[in-house]
Design an enzyme around this catalytic site. Structure first.
Site, short mmCIF file in Angstrom:
data_model
loop_
_atom_site.label_atom_id
_atom_site.label_comp_id
_atom_site.label_asym_id
_atom_site.label_seq_id
_atom_site.Cartn_x
_atom_site.Cartn_y
_atom_site.Cartn_z
N GLU A 267 46.69 44.89 49.38
CA GLU A 267 46.22 43.74 49.04
C GLU A 267 45.90 42.86 50.46
O GLU A 267 46.61 42.70 50.99
CB GLU A 267 47.02 43.05 48.28
CG GLU A 267 46.72 41.51 47.55
CD GLU A 267 45.53 41.66 47.06
OE1 GLU A 267 45.34 42.37 46.01
OE2 GLU A 267 44.58 40.73 47.28
N THR A 315 39.35 41.74 44.24
CA THR A 315 40.06 42.87 44.07
C THR A 315 39.38 43.96 43.13
O THR A 315 39.37 44.89 43.09
CB THR A 315 41.36 42.69 43.54
OG1 THR A 315 42.37 41.89 44.52
CG2 THR A 315 42.21 43.89 43.00
N HIS A 433 49.37 38.66 49.38
CA HIS A 433 48.24 37.85 48.84
C HIS A 433 48.26 36.44 49.13
O HIS A 433 49.35 36.00 49.26
CB HIS A 433 48.21 37.92 47.28
CG HIS A 433 46.93 37.72 46.55
ND1 HIS A 433 46.65 36.09 46.44
CD2 HIS A 433 45.92 38.18 45.90
CE1 HIS A 433 45.50 36.08 45.80
NE2 HIS A 433 44.88 37.21 45.61
N ASP A 494 41.53 45.94 50.47
CA ASP A 494 40.65 45.38 49.59
C ASP A 494 39.62 44.40 49.80
O ASP A 494 38.38 44.72 49.50
CB ASP A 494 41.31 45.07 47.98
CG ASP A 494 42.07 43.85 48.04
OD1 ASP A 494 42.62 43.38 49.17
OD2 ASP A 494 42.43 43.34 46.92
N HIS A 495 39.89 43.45 50.69
CA HIS A 495 39.03 42.65 51.17
C HIS A 495 39.81 41.87 52.44
O HIS A 495 40.95 42.06 52.47
CB HIS A 495 38.56 41.77 50.10
CG HIS A 495 39.75 41.07 48.95
ND1 HIS A 495 40.82 40.03 49.48
CD2 HIS A 495 40.02 41.74 47.91
CE1 HIS A 495 41.49 39.94 48.43
NE2 HIS A 495 41.23 40.90 47.60
C1 GP9 Z 1 45.85 39.93 40.62
C2 GP9 Z 1 45.22 40.72 41.98
C3 GP9 Z 1 44.61 39.48 42.83
O1 GP9 Z 1 46.17 40.94 39.50
O2 GP9 Z 1 44.73 41.96 41.76
O3 GP9 Z 1 43.27 39.64 42.60
P1 GP9 Z 1 42.54 38.95 44.03
O4 GP9 Z 1 42.63 37.34 44.00
O5 GP9 Z 1 42.90 39.72 45.09
O6 GP9 Z 1 41.05 39.26 43.52
MN MN Z 2 42.84 41.32 46.34
#
Ligand code: GP9
Ligand code: MN
Length: 729
Positions: A267, A315, A433, A494-495
């Site tokens: 994440e 995500t 996150h 992911d980003h």
């Molecule tokens: C929540 C997680 C966060 O289930 O995948 O998503 P994001 O805010 O990173 O797009």
């Molecule tokens: Mn994410």
């Protein structure tokens, strides 16, 4: 008491009074459903939690009043009362159907689910009776009671209509209240409606009737595009796929054939964390020592120039790319808007079709976030082990996006070990996150905070360090159980974790000058790690090929020996000699190649970061060509996604998953049933070893990090699984 009853009956005998009472009833029922039936994930530990609570409590009122107030325009008593009854019943049945539906699907009913004549709704029909609980009678009681009161003339019909002006005042008032509701909802979560996030965010902030409108609009928009598309739209797509095809590299094609695939979604993890050392008190702290060791290992293909290509779907966009080889949308999230309805040929389905794989996702958050529970079925995922399958989330072990990663990994084992091999599983981590909550995670390990003016940046390294040790504990388990040798493990970021607006504050930590920070620097920070660990391989390396998340699926397919040339995927195998190094960002005209970087309207030389302001003809031509190719890749993907073109494509004979056979409830029962049916031929880890591996997760690393859990475990002689089973109840 008698007096009170009298007041109530008199109130109900006037048109306005009756509406008032019905509104109160609807309000109470909504609140009961919010807190007793739905999981709206309101955490009262902070101000935001209280804000969300206030919104949830108040949100049934504006639209409740609007709808119950509409019959006021009807003057004749014979018209007014039936209309009011209909309005109340509509509000009530919508609420009540959601209560029932939620029990099975842990989500709210969308227009799509209602329209789908598919097995999903049919299945619910069968199940609805079973889903009814005695307590639900409380929701229904008022209706016969009101009918009785009218019948016995305890409450009488009011023949005096409201004037048009009074009726209009009520409509206006409720509309104003709803506008205020919308405004406060946006304050809590900017872009709530445009980005989608999760259905429960919308219900929590705006209530069920508004959620219906929101989902109806989504369906309408998607259907409009879909209806316009036809089979002939496939022609340019197929032409592109053919032209753009990158032949597999013979040296790597099939080297991981038949192995388990384990995706580890890191994440918000940016490439700059790799090998990064944070300075604190004249000392240097390596942030992600374990992931660094994977990055440099001979067993890994590790990439140094891979860029994230997500947009508002964050995500979910990353997931869409790695699973289906197609981009997310230019606006909003593909998974939210199309994930549950489009025909898709995603990795779990491809692997089941080509190699009899079993597939699952592990995620410590609520299953409906980003519409995962619906989309995953269309992708062919057999199991989705979300938060409901893991330890109970508390303020100690989780935050707003779910359970801390280590708990998620540990809790996954009892399911993983029963999965038939080969399996394709994905772990979606969350602890790293935003807002990078160090109080829970950083302090636990004492990793230092960075010392910038920006709190978000300061915590980022500690949560990344936590993620790193969570990953290590999982690898320890894989090695301990022998799953390691038999798998290919893919890690990807992911980003971004630090947004562009914060980058100038980050600059000094990267030995850069905030004063001269440019769009080029922002573009370079969009790099994310991509590490493919192939245990046993000797000739791994750090590879500097430029690519993006869109290329990850074709890369994996070729490693697994699956030829992807007739799949509608727009990326290219990163290991192929044909790989074209043009990386499209998910905004037109933004791209990176090894030569040029175009970002926020400016163009630079990628190698030096020098801005190109007056290019000569040949440079301009090369830039134009790269930009056109990047834009083309996006537009082909958009055609497939918004036109739902895979529904017309049958050449590869892959078909689509049969969602009626997929059920995300009672996963353990399903796993054990299959294990039993297979008997001697069961290939699950549990069957192979004839015993559980849960305790093997408690590797020395894990023990050192979680002494408290160990004390508990040794107290009870039974394995840790039983204590978790209890926690689940
Ligand atoms: C929540 C997680 C966060 O289930 O995948 O998503 P994001 O805010 O990173 O797009
Ligand atoms: Mn994410």
């Amino acid at each position: 008491m008698r007096k009170l009853t009298q007041i109530l009956l008199t109130t109900m005998s006037s048109r306005l009074g009756l509406v008032f009472i019905l509104l109160i009833l609807y309000w109470f029922k909504s609140i009961a459903a919010y807190f007793l039936n739905f999981n709206l994930d309101i955490q009262l530990g902070n101000m935001q939690g209280f804000y969300q609570l206030a919104l949830a409590i108040l949100n049934p009122l504006p639209l409740g009043l609007l709808l119950l107030g509409l019959p006021f325009y009807a003057k004749p008593t014979k018209v007014y009362y039936p209309l009011l009854a209909i309005m109340y019943l509509v509000l009530f049945s919508w609420l009540f159907s959601n209560v029932i539906y939620y029990r099975e699907f842990s989500d709210f009913i969308t227009l799509n689910t209602m329209l789908a004549s598919s097995s999903v709704s049919a299945g619910l029909g069968d199940a609805a009776a079973k889903l009814f609980r005695p307590f639900d009678l409380l929701y229904l009681l008022d209706i016969p009671l009101i009918v009785y009161l009218f019948w016995k003339k305890k409450v009488t019909f009011d023949d005096r209509p409201l004037s048009f002006n009074a009726s209009f005042a009520i409509t206006s008032l409720s509309t104003m209240l709803f506008s205020a509701n919308l405004f406060f909802a946006e304050v809590d979560r900017p872009e709530l409606l445009s980005r989608g996030f999760s259905n429960y965010y919308v219900v929590r902030a705006l209530g069920l009737p508004a959620f219906f409108g929101y989902s109806a609009n989504q369906t309408y928009q998607a259907d409009k595009e879909r209806a316009k598309a036809s089979e002939t739209d496939l022609e340019p797509v197929l032409e592109y796929i053919k032209e753009h095809n990158a032949e597999p590299n013979p040296a790597t094609f099939g080297i991981a054939k038949g192995r388990n695939v384990i995706y580890l979604h890191l994440e918000s993890f940016q490439q700059f964390l790799i090998d990064y050392k944070l300075k604190s008190d004249n000392q240097e702290y390596e942030v992600t020592p374990f992931i660094n060791s994977l990055y440099h290992s001979n067993e890994s293909f590790a990439f140094s120039n891979i860029f994230n290509q997500v947009k508002a779907g964050k995500t979910s966009d990353a997931e869409t790319m790695i699973e289906s080889g197609l981009f997310g949308l230019n606006q909003g999230s593909f998974m939210v808007n199309y994930g549950g309805t489009n025909t898709q040929q995603a990795a779990p389905h491809i692997l089941t079709q080509t190699g009899d794989y079993t597939s699952a996702v592990f995620h410590g958050n609520i299953g409906s976030f980003w519409n995962r529970n619906t989309t995953y079925k269309q992708w062919g995922y057999n199991y989705f082990l979300d938060q409901s399958y893991m330890s109970k989330a508390t303020s100690e072990n989780s935050f707003q996006y779910g359970l801390n990663d280590k708990i998620m990994f540990k809790d996954s084992i009892k399911y993983l070990e029963h999965m038939q091999q080969p399996f394709y599983v994905k772990y979606l981590t969350v602890s790293n996150h935003y807002p990078y909550t160090t109080s829970l995670i950083g302090d636990e390990q004492g990793f230092p905070l960075a010392e910038t003016k920006d709190e978000t940046i300061n915590g980022y390294f500690a949560t990344a360090n936590y993620l790193d040790s969570a990953i290590k504990s999982f690898f320890d388990y894989l090695k301990e159980t022998g799953l390691y040798e038999n798998s290919v493990i893919v890690l990807y970021g992911d980003h971004y974790g630090i947004s562009n607006s914060r980058n100038p504050s980050l600059a000094p930590l990267l030995d850069k000058n905030p004063e001269t920070w440019s769009s080029y620097d922002n573009a370079m920070l969009q790099r994310i790690p991509y590490i493919v660990v192939v245990p046993g391989m000797q000739d791994g390396a750090v590879i500097d090929t430029y690519g993006g998340q869109i290329d990850m699926l074709p890369t994996l397919e070729h490693l697994l020996g699956i030829n992807s040339s007739n799949f509608l995927q727009v990326g290219q195998d990163l290991l192929s000699p044909d790989h074209e190094q043009i990386v499209a960002f998910r905004s037109s005209n933004y791209f990176v190649t090894p030569e040029y970087t175009s970002y926020s309207g400016r163009t630079y030389y990628t190698a030096t970061g020098e801005e190109i302001t007056t290019p000569d003809d040949s440079t301009q031509k090369a830039i134009d060509e790269a930009r056109d190719k990047a834009n083309k890749q996006l537009s082909i993907s958009d055609m497939i996604q918004t036109g739902d073109l895979l529904r017309f494509y049958s050449e590869n004979r892959l078909g689509k998953p049969d969602v009626s056979t997929i059920n995300y409830n009672k996963a353990m029962d399903q796993l054990l049933k299959i294990e039993k049916e297979k008997g001697q031929t069961s290939s699950s880890l549990f069957s192979q070893r004839q015993s559980s591996t849960i305790d093997l997760f408690d590797s020395p690393t894990y023990k050192a990090l979680h002494p408290e859990q160990f004390l508990e475990d040794s107290d009870s002689s039974s394995s840790s699984s039983s204590s978790q089973e209890e926690a689940e109840e």
